[in-house]
Enzyme design. Sequence first.
Site, PDB file in Angstrom:
ATOM      1  N   GLU A  15       0.780  -1.305   0.010  1.00  0.00           N
ATOM      2  CA  GLU A  15       0.267   0.083  -0.058  1.00  0.00           C
ATOM      3  C   GLU A  15       0.755   1.464   0.058  1.00  0.00           C
ATOM      4  O   GLU A  15       1.857   1.528   0.885  1.00  0.00           O
ATOM      5  CB  GLU A  15      -0.993  -0.075   1.197  1.00  0.00           C
ATOM      6  CG  GLU A  15      -1.718   1.298   1.289  1.00  0.00           C
ATOM      7  CD  GLU A  15      -2.543   1.045   2.570  1.00  0.00           C
ATOM      8  OE1 GLU A  15      -3.385   0.292   2.642  1.00  0.00           O
ATOM      9  OE2 GLU A  15      -2.470   2.234   3.467  1.00  0.00           O
ATOM     10  N   TYR A  47      -6.754   6.954  -0.281  1.00  0.00           N
ATOM     11  CA  TYR A  47      -7.768   8.102  -0.647  1.00  0.00           C
ATOM     12  C   TYR A  47      -7.587   9.121   0.545  1.00  0.00           C
ATOM     13  O   TYR A  47      -8.086   8.558   1.681  1.00  0.00           O
ATOM     14  CB  TYR A  47      -9.109   7.508  -0.776  1.00  0.00           C
ATOM     15  CG  TYR A  47     -10.106   8.141  -1.434  1.00  0.00           C
ATOM     16  CD1 TYR A  47     -10.283   8.376  -2.797  1.00  0.00           C
ATOM     17  CD2 TYR A  47     -11.192   9.010  -0.737  1.00  0.00           C
ATOM     18  CE1 TYR A  47     -10.991   9.226  -3.406  1.00  0.00           C
ATOM     19  CE2 TYR A  47     -12.100   9.670  -1.306  1.00  0.00           C
ATOM     20  CZ  TYR A  47     -12.009   9.585  -2.762  1.00  0.00           C
ATOM     21  OH  TYR A  47     -13.052  10.377  -3.583  1.00  0.00           O
ATOM     22  N   ALA A  49      -8.878  11.763   3.434  1.00  0.00           N
ATOM     23  CA  ALA A  49      -9.779  11.995   4.299  1.00  0.00           C
ATOM     24  C   ALA A  49     -10.758  12.807   3.614  1.00  0.00           C
ATOM     25  O   ALA A  49     -10.468  13.863   3.205  1.00  0.00           O
ATOM     26  CB  ALA A  49      -9.263  12.316   5.557  1.00  0.00           C
ATOM     27  N   HIS A  75      -8.296   3.141  -3.386  1.00  0.00           N
ATOM     28  CA  HIS A  75      -9.184   3.207  -2.218  1.00  0.00           C
ATOM     29  C   HIS A  75     -10.169   4.373  -2.511  1.00  0.00           C
ATOM     30  O   HIS A  75      -9.692   5.033  -3.469  1.00  0.00           O
ATOM     31  CB  HIS A  75      -8.291   3.711  -1.046  1.00  0.00           C
ATOM     32  CG  HIS A  75      -7.295   2.685  -0.420  1.00  0.00           C
ATOM     33  ND1 HIS A  75      -6.904   2.494   0.852  1.00  0.00           N
ATOM     34  CD2 HIS A  75      -6.752   1.605  -1.021  1.00  0.00           C
ATOM     35  CE1 HIS A  75      -5.953   1.645   1.075  1.00  0.00           C
ATOM     36  NE2 HIS A  75      -5.937   0.981   0.007  1.00  0.00           N
ATOM     37  N   ALA A 125     -19.586   1.868   4.135  1.00  0.00           N
ATOM     38  CA  ALA A 125     -18.922   1.529   3.155  1.00  0.00           C
ATOM     39  C   ALA A 125     -19.562   0.476   2.037  1.00  0.00           C
ATOM     40  O   ALA A 125     -19.903   0.595   0.788  1.00  0.00           O
ATOM     41  CB  ALA A 125     -17.592   0.376   3.478  1.00  0.00           C
ATOM     42  N   TYR A 145     -11.622  -5.485  10.946  1.00  0.00           N
ATOM     43  CA  TYR A 145     -10.840  -4.864  12.123  1.00  0.00           C
ATOM     44  C   TYR A 145     -10.508  -6.030  12.982  1.00  0.00           C
ATOM     45  O   TYR A 145     -11.562  -6.280  13.940  1.00  0.00           O
ATOM     46  CB  TYR A 145     -11.546  -3.763  12.743  1.00  0.00           C
ATOM     47  CG  TYR A 145     -11.503  -2.552  11.953  1.00  0.00           C
ATOM     48  CD1 TYR A 145     -10.749  -1.595  11.911  1.00  0.00           C
ATOM     49  CD2 TYR A 145     -12.391  -2.409  10.774  1.00  0.00           C
ATOM     50  CE1 TYR A 145     -10.856  -0.536  10.726  1.00  0.00           C
ATOM     51  CE2 TYR A 145     -12.926  -1.525   9.942  1.00  0.00           C
ATOM     52  CZ  TYR A 145     -11.873  -0.637   9.842  1.00  0.00           C
ATOM     53  OH  TYR A 145     -11.800   0.320   8.868  1.00  0.00           O
ATOM     54  N   LYS A 165     -21.991  -6.669   4.965  1.00  0.00           N
ATOM     55  CA  LYS A 165     -21.112  -6.136   3.948  1.00  0.00           C
ATOM     56  C   LYS A 165     -20.503  -6.790   3.237  1.00  0.00           C
ATOM     57  O   LYS A 165     -20.396  -6.604   1.909  1.00  0.00           O
ATOM     58  CB  LYS A 165     -19.907  -5.126   4.737  1.00  0.00           C
ATOM     59  CG  LYS A 165     -18.719  -4.601   3.858  1.00  0.00           C
ATOM     60  CD  LYS A 165     -18.163  -3.401   4.663  1.00  0.00           C
ATOM     61  CE  LYS A 165     -16.722  -3.933   5.306  1.00  0.00           C
ATOM     62  NZ  LYS A 165     -15.963  -2.832   5.608  1.00  0.00           N
ATOM     63  N   GLN A 212       7.435   6.201  15.541  1.00  0.00           N
ATOM     64  CA  GLN A 212       6.351   5.734  14.580  1.00  0.00           C
ATOM     65  C   GLN A 212       4.954   4.807  15.510  1.00  0.00           C
ATOM     66  O   GLN A 212       3.893   4.697  15.100  1.00  0.00           O
ATOM     67  CB  GLN A 212       6.896   4.704  13.474  1.00  0.00           C
ATOM     68  CG  GLN A 212       5.952   4.395  12.530  1.00  0.00           C
ATOM     69  CD  GLN A 212       6.761   3.163  11.687  1.00  0.00           C
ATOM     70  OE1 GLN A 212       7.858   2.864  11.690  1.00  0.00           O
ATOM     71  NE2 GLN A 212       5.914   2.565  10.936  1.00  0.00           N
TER      72      GLN A 212
HETATM   73  P1  FAD Z   1     -17.842   0.495   7.451  1.00  0.00           P
HETATM   74  O1  FAD Z   1     -17.443  -1.099   7.341  1.00  0.00           O
HETATM   75  O2  FAD Z   1     -18.988   1.176   7.024  1.00  0.00           O
HETATM   76  O3  FAD Z   1     -17.778   0.335   9.128  1.00  0.00           O
HETATM   77  C1  FAD Z   1     -18.099   1.505   9.894  1.00  0.00           C
HETATM   78  C2  FAD Z   1     -18.508   1.090  11.336  1.00  0.00           C
HETATM   79  O4  FAD Z   1     -19.948   0.903  11.136  1.00  0.00           O
HETATM   80  C3  FAD Z   1     -18.315  -0.112  11.699  1.00  0.00           C
HETATM   81  O5  FAD Z   1     -18.065   0.199  13.247  1.00  0.00           O
HETATM   82  C4  FAD Z   1     -19.052  -0.894  11.471  1.00  0.00           C
HETATM   83  O6  FAD Z   1     -19.275  -2.262  12.451  1.00  0.00           O
HETATM   84  C5  FAD Z   1     -20.456  -0.082  11.494  1.00  0.00           C
HETATM   85  N1  FAD Z   1     -21.498  -0.620  10.362  1.00  0.00           N
HETATM   86  C6  FAD Z   1     -20.963  -1.009   9.346  1.00  0.00           C
HETATM   87  N2  FAD Z   1     -22.290  -0.989   8.463  1.00  0.00           N
HETATM   88  C7  FAD Z   1     -23.209  -0.804   9.360  1.00  0.00           C
HETATM   89  C8  FAD Z   1     -24.773  -0.814   9.168  1.00  0.00           C
HETATM   90  N3  FAD Z   1     -25.259  -1.194   8.102  1.00  0.00           N
HETATM   91  N4  FAD Z   1     -25.456  -0.337  10.319  1.00  0.00           N
HETATM   92  C9  FAD Z   1     -24.885   0.166  11.434  1.00  0.00           C
HETATM   93  N5  FAD Z   1     -23.463  -0.026  11.655  1.00  0.00           N
HETATM   94  C10 FAD Z   1     -22.748  -0.353  10.547  1.00  0.00           C
HETATM   95  N6  FAD Z   1      -9.361   6.090   5.174  1.00  0.00           N
HETATM   96  C11 FAD Z   1      -9.227   6.893   4.358  1.00  0.00           C
HETATM   97  O7  FAD Z   1      -9.814   7.983   4.501  1.00  0.00           O
HETATM   98  N7  FAD Z   1      -8.810   6.584   3.305  1.00  0.00           N
HETATM   99  C12 FAD Z   1      -8.307   5.383   3.167  1.00  0.00           C
HETATM  100  O8  FAD Z   1      -7.439   5.145   1.992  1.00  0.00           O
HETATM  101  C13 FAD Z   1      -8.279   4.548   3.916  1.00  0.00           C
HETATM  102  N8  FAD Z   1      -7.789   2.955   3.855  1.00  0.00           N
HETATM  103  C14 FAD Z   1      -8.120   2.084   4.894  1.00  0.00           C
HETATM  104  C15 FAD Z   1      -7.291   1.021   4.398  1.00  0.00           C
HETATM  105  C16 FAD Z   1      -7.479  -0.430   5.452  1.00  0.00           C
HETATM  106  C17 FAD Z   1      -7.128  -1.722   5.165  1.00  0.00           C
HETATM  107  C18 FAD Z   1      -8.460  -0.060   6.641  1.00  0.00           C
HETATM  108  C19 FAD Z   1      -8.496  -1.114   7.438  1.00  0.00           C
HETATM  109  C20 FAD Z   1      -8.910   1.338   6.803  1.00  0.00           C
HETATM  110  C21 FAD Z   1      -8.680   2.281   6.006  1.00  0.00           C
HETATM  111  N9  FAD Z   1      -9.179   3.776   6.118  1.00  0.00           N
HETATM  112  C22 FAD Z   1      -8.830   4.431   5.278  1.00  0.00           C
HETATM  113  C23 FAD Z   1      -9.865   3.867   7.452  1.00  0.00           C
HETATM  114  C24 FAD Z   1     -11.401   3.725   7.288  1.00  0.00           C
HETATM  115  O9  FAD Z   1     -11.770   4.620   6.702  1.00  0.00           O
HETATM  116  C25 FAD Z   1     -11.830   3.821   8.783  1.00  0.00           C
HETATM  117  O10 FAD Z   1     -11.428   2.634   9.595  1.00  0.00           O
HETATM  118  C26 FAD Z   1     -13.318   4.141   8.888  1.00  0.00           C
HETATM  119  O11 FAD Z   1     -13.713   4.458  10.531  1.00  0.00           O
HETATM  120  C27 FAD Z   1     -14.270   2.924   8.831  1.00  0.00           C
HETATM  121  O12 FAD Z   1     -14.392   2.472   7.608  1.00  0.00           O
HETATM  122  P2  FAD Z   1     -14.943   0.993   7.055  1.00  0.00           P
HETATM  123  O13 FAD Z   1     -14.964   0.911   5.401  1.00  0.00           O
HETATM  124  O14 FAD Z   1     -14.218  -0.181   7.694  1.00  0.00           O
HETATM  125  O15 FAD Z   1     -16.417   1.401   7.633  1.00  0.00           O
END
Ligand code: FAD
Length: 285
Positions: A15, A47, A49, A75, A125, A145, A165, A212
Amino acid sequence: MINEKYNNKTVFSCEVFPPKRNDDIYEIYKTLDSLKLLKPDFISVTYGAGGSNSKKTATIAAYIQNICEVEALAHMTAVGMTEDMLKSLLFELKKKGIQNVLALRGDRPKTMTEEEFNNRTYRYASDLIPEIRKQGEMFIAGACYPEVHPESKNQEEDIKYLKSKVDMGMDSLMTQMFFSNDVFYDFMEKIRKAGINVPVHAGIMPITAANQLGTSVKLSGSSVPNELSSIIAKYGENPDDMKKAGIEYAINQINDLKKNGVDGIHIYTMNKADITMAIYEGTFA
Ligand code: FAD
């Protein structure tokens, strides 16, 4: 596409993130020119924030896909995204020949009010998936996670939403960084039991400088095993020794994961090709 990479071997990926300053774009191209020598199965690009730097993500992904000839995974985050923005981003990616995306919710950027965050168009997501699927053949990955998403009440709830999801159409999952493989193995057992059967890529963050660790832990909420804190206590003051010890820790972590049948290893390179190359040497070479 990335789905063609799953054939009885551990998938290896890296990455990178877009540089903040426009002038530094050539630095990332140099990093990518080095990383491509490792023949990774894919390279992902983060991507910014709330969509900041989104053009750079697409530009760098195009360099990976078309110049390095490595599969690029772009992303994208739902936060701050309108329907028109999502459509135009997907059009841009398609035009550049990119067929792999990591669909994320993203976190609230500092510039966004709580009200704007609460009224966002795409809540999670998974809400991005239907529009992405309209583009035809696309590989969609999602985040997971092992130590529970910070906003989840508990792991059971987190896994329940993760399962929905995946059922909505995620082709694979990539983990948040973790430093203890036991945490990962425990998570895998639970998600497989819950019926989540897509490939899971283990996210490995090499800790090669003492300062870090604090930042990484603060951002990810990952726990730090005694073995890693002892390394920092022992070598933290000496940058060269710390770098070597951090690389060795990541190598041991990866080799143990490979031995235990992990689907994929995804290295958070922090745009440092030399560290990733040293880790590759001790694991995949
Ligand atoms: P989701 O899957 O939408 O989940 C978010 C929260 O909502 C979780 O607590 C989940 O349990 C809950 N949830 C999910 N679906 C529902 C539903 N239908 N109803 C109620 N609750 C629900 N951030 C950036 O800005 N740019 C990046 O490029 C980036 N890359 C990343 C790469 C990786 C591998 C990881 C692990 C994280 C990355 N992040 C990035 C961070 C990420 O955007 C954050 O961790 C964010 O808070 C959650 O994103 P998610 O897609 O996991 O969310």
